[in-house]
Design a protein around this motif. Structure first.
Motif, PDB file in Angstrom:
ATOM      1  N   LEU A  53       0.855  -1.181   0.000  1.00 41.81           N
ATOM      2  CA  LEU A  53       0.000   0.000   0.000  1.00 41.81           C
ATOM      3  C   LEU A  53       0.892   1.232   0.000  1.00 41.81           C
ATOM      4  O   LEU A  53       1.977   1.212   0.569  1.00 41.81           O
ATOM      5  CB  LEU A  53      -0.892   0.032   1.245  1.00 41.81           C
ATOM      6  N   SER A  54       0.427   2.295  -0.617  1.00 39.56           N
ATOM      7  CA  SER A  54       1.099   3.591  -0.521  1.00 39.56           C
ATOM      8  C   SER A  54       0.503   4.300   0.678  1.00 39.56           C
ATOM      9  O   SER A  54      -0.705   4.539   0.727  1.00 39.56           O
ATOM     10  CB  SER A  54       0.875   4.411  -1.789  1.00 39.56           C
ATOM     11  N   LEU A  55       1.355   4.598   1.664  1.00 40.18           N
ATOM     12  CA  LEU A  55       0.913   5.243   2.895  1.00 40.18           C
ATOM     13  C   LEU A  55       1.610   6.593   3.038  1.00 40.18           C
ATOM     14  O   LEU A  55       2.780   6.737   2.677  1.00 40.18           O
ATOM     15  CB  LEU A  55       1.245   4.366   4.106  1.00 40.18           C
ATOM     16  N   SER A  56       0.905   7.560   3.590  1.00 47.63           N
ATOM     17  CA  SER A  56       1.473   8.900   3.739  1.00 47.63           C
ATOM     18  C   SER A  56       2.688   8.920   4.656  1.00 47.63           C
ATOM     19  O   SER A  56       3.525   9.820   4.561  1.00 47.63           O
ATOM     20  CB  SER A  56       0.412   9.877   4.250  1.00 47.63           C
ATOM     21  N   ASP A  57       2.834   7.925   5.525  1.00 46.62           N
ATOM     22  CA  ASP A  57       4.000   7.848   6.415  1.00 46.62           C
ATOM     23  C   ASP A  57       5.084   6.935   5.855  1.00 46.62           C
ATOM     24  O   ASP A  57       6.035   6.603   6.550  1.00 46.62           O
ATOM     25  CB  ASP A  57       3.590   7.387   7.810  1.00 46.62           C
ATOM     26  N   MET A  58       4.927   6.534   4.590  1.00 47.20           N
ATOM     27  CA  MET A  58       5.866   5.645   3.901  1.00 47.20           C
ATOM     28  C   MET A  58       5.985   4.282   4.588  1.00 47.20           C
ATOM     29  O   MET A  58       6.979   3.582   4.470  1.00 47.20           O
ATOM     30  CB  MET A  58       7.254   6.292   3.782  1.00 47.20           C
ATOM     31  N   GLY A  59       4.970   3.890   5.364  1.00 45.97           N
ATOM     32  CA  GLY A  59       4.956   2.579   6.011  1.00 45.97           C
ATOM     33  C   GLY A  59       5.730   2.519   7.309  1.00 45.97           C
ATOM     34  O   GLY A  59       5.989   1.441   7.830  1.00 45.97           O
ATOM     35  N   ARG A  60       6.099   3.672   7.865  1.00 45.81           N
ATOM     36  CA  ARG A  60       6.822   3.698   9.146  1.00 45.81           C
ATOM     37  C   ARG A  60       6.328   4.893   9.950  1.00 45.81           C
ATOM     38  O   ARG A  60       6.567   6.027   9.614  1.00 45.81           O
ATOM     39  CB  ARG A  60       8.316   3.795   8.929  1.00 45.81           C
ATOM     40  N   THR A  61       5.620   4.596  11.042  1.00 49.85           N
ATOM     41  CA  THR A  61       5.079   5.615  11.932  1.00 49.85           C
ATOM     42  C   THR A  61       5.831   5.584  13.256  1.00 49.85           C
ATOM     43  O   THR A  61       6.113   4.516  13.775  1.00 49.85           O
ATOM     44  CB  THR A  61       3.579   5.339  12.204  1.00 49.85           C
ATOM     45  N   HIS A  62       6.158   6.746  13.796  1.00 46.38           N
ATOM     46  CA  HIS A  62       6.833   6.851  15.095  1.00 46.38           C
ATOM     47  C   HIS A  62       5.796   7.275  16.130  1.00 46.38           C
ATOM     48  O   HIS A  62       5.153   8.315  15.978  1.00 46.38           O
ATOM     49  CB  HIS A  62       7.977   7.869  15.032  1.00 46.38           C
ATOM     50  N   VAL A  63       5.632   6.469  17.165  1.00 48.47           N
ATOM     51  CA  VAL A  63       4.605   6.701  18.183  1.00 48.47           C
ATOM     52  C   VAL A  63       5.182   6.528  19.581  1.00 48.47           C
ATOM     53  O   VAL A  63       6.295   6.025  19.747  1.00 48.47           O
ATOM     54  CB  VAL A  63       3.408   5.736  18.010  1.00 48.47           C
ATOM     55  N   LYS A  64       4.374   6.899  20.563  1.00 41.19           N
ATOM     56  CA  LYS A  64       4.657   6.625  21.973  1.00 41.19           C
ATOM     57  C   LYS A  64       3.443   5.903  22.547  1.00 41.19           C
ATOM     58  O   LYS A  64       2.340   5.977  21.998  1.00 41.19           O
ATOM     59  CB  LYS A  64       4.894   7.921  22.738  1.00 41.19           C
ATOM     60  N   ALA A  65       3.633   5.215  23.655  1.00 39.43           N
ATOM     61  CA  ALA A  65       2.519   4.539  24.325  1.00 39.43           C
ATOM     62  C   ALA A  65       1.415   5.553  24.595  1.00 39.43           C
ATOM     63  O   ALA A  65       1.685   6.688  24.977  1.00 39.43           O
ATOM     64  CB  ALA A  65       3.000   3.911  25.627  1.00 39.43           C
ATOM     65  N   GLY A  66       0.179   5.152  24.360  1.00 34.81           N
ATOM     66  CA  GLY A  66      -0.975   6.011  24.587  1.00 34.81           C
ATOM     67  C   GLY A  66      -1.369   6.846  23.386  1.00 34.81           C
ATOM     68  O   GLY A  66      -2.443   7.453  23.377  1.00 34.81           O
ATOM     69  N   ASP A  67      -0.540   6.900  22.350  1.00 37.60           N
ATOM     70  CA  ASP A  67      -0.882   7.660  21.140  1.00 37.60           C
ATOM     71  C   ASP A  67      -2.008   6.963  20.378  1.00 37.60           C
ATOM     72  O   ASP A  67      -2.198   5.746  20.491  1.00 37.60           O
ATOM     73  CB  ASP A  67       0.329   7.781  20.207  1.00 37.60           C
ATOM     74  N   THR A  68      -2.714   7.730  19.572  1.00 39.21           N
ATOM     75  CA  THR A  68      -3.769   7.211  18.706  1.00 39.21           C
ATOM     76  C   THR A  68      -3.285   7.254  17.265  1.00 39.21           C
ATOM     77  O   THR A  68      -2.627   8.214  16.860  1.00 39.21           O
ATOM     78  CB  THR A  68      -5.053   8.047  18.846  1.00 39.21           C
ATOM     79  N   VAL A  69      -3.605   6.218  16.508  1.00 41.17           N
ATOM     80  CA  VAL A  69      -3.274   6.157  15.085  1.00 41.17           C
ATOM     81  C   VAL A  69      -4.580   6.000  14.317  1.00 41.17           C
ATOM     82  O   VAL A  69      -5.394   5.138  14.646  1.00 41.17           O
ATOM     83  CB  VAL A  69      -2.327   4.981  14.766  1.00 41.17           C
ATOM     84  N   THR A  70      -4.775   6.855  13.309  1.00 39.13           N
ATOM     85  CA  THR A  70      -5.960   6.768  12.457  1.00 39.13           C
ATOM     86  C   THR A  70      -5.515   6.605  11.013  1.00 39.13           C
ATOM     87  O   THR A  70      -4.659   7.349  10.533  1.00 39.13           O
ATOM     88  CB  THR A  70      -6.847   8.023  12.588  1.00 39.13           C
ATOM     89  N   TRP A  71      -6.072   5.609  10.338  1.00 42.90           N
ATOM     90  CA  TRP A  71      -5.810   5.365   8.923  1.00 42.90           C
ATOM     91  C   TRP A  71      -7.004   5.872   8.135  1.00 42.90           C
ATOM     92  O   TRP A  71      -8.146   5.486   8.404  1.00 42.90           O
ATOM     93  CB  TRP A  71      -5.625   3.878   8.650  1.00 42.90           C
ATOM     94  N   ILE A  72      -6.761   6.712   7.154  1.00 37.16           N
ATOM     95  CA  ILE A  72      -7.816   7.269   6.307  1.00 37.16           C
ATOM     96  C   ILE A  72      -7.667   6.631   4.932  1.00 37.16           C
ATOM     97  O   ILE A  72      -6.628   6.782   4.271  1.00 37.16           O
ATOM     98  CB  ILE A  72      -7.697   8.797   6.235  1.00 37.16           C
TER      99      ILE A  72
END
Length: 114
Positions: free
Chosen positions: A23-42
């Motif tokens: 898939l082509s993803l806006s984050d290039m397939g690598r997201t940097h997060v911390k515990a408790g963060d929310t991730v939403t895929w559109i």
């Protein structure tokens, strides 16, 4: 706690080897997060007819597991929360989607930083 939005902007299905699809993803397939963060895929690909986002069996990265933002429009956006106490490091998760009557899967990476 941050809110990360990832746009799914394209799909590259591989009919011969569906597990090699991407898939082509806006984050290039690598997201940097911390515990408790929310991730939403559109989902911004009209050829995708259904989608499922899930933890890799070993990671237990999300709590609760990713789910549709709106049950009535389950194929337009999904959201999940990074589990509290998750260890730092790279974690894989899986996005499966249907397109043209076939199912494909892609394993992007989430980098957890403490």
């Amino acid at each position: 706690m941050a809110h990360h939005k990832i746009k799914i902007t394209g799909s590259i299905p591989n009919r011969k080897h569906p597990n090699l699809s991407t898939l082509s993803l806006s984050d290039m397939g690598r997201t940097h997060v911390k515990a408790g963060d929310t991730v939403t895929w559109i989902i911004d690909v009209k050829e995708i007819t259904s989608i499922l986002i899930k933890d890799d069996n070993s990671s237990d990265l999300f709590h609760p597991d990713p789910a549709p933002v709106s049950p009535a429009k389950k194929d337009s956006a999904w959201s999940g929360k990074i589990k509290e106490g998750v260890k730092s490091g790279s974690e894989f998760y899986t996005i499966c989607w249907s397109q043209g009557g076939e199912t494909y899967c892609y394993d992007p990476v989430i980098q957890v930083n403490s």
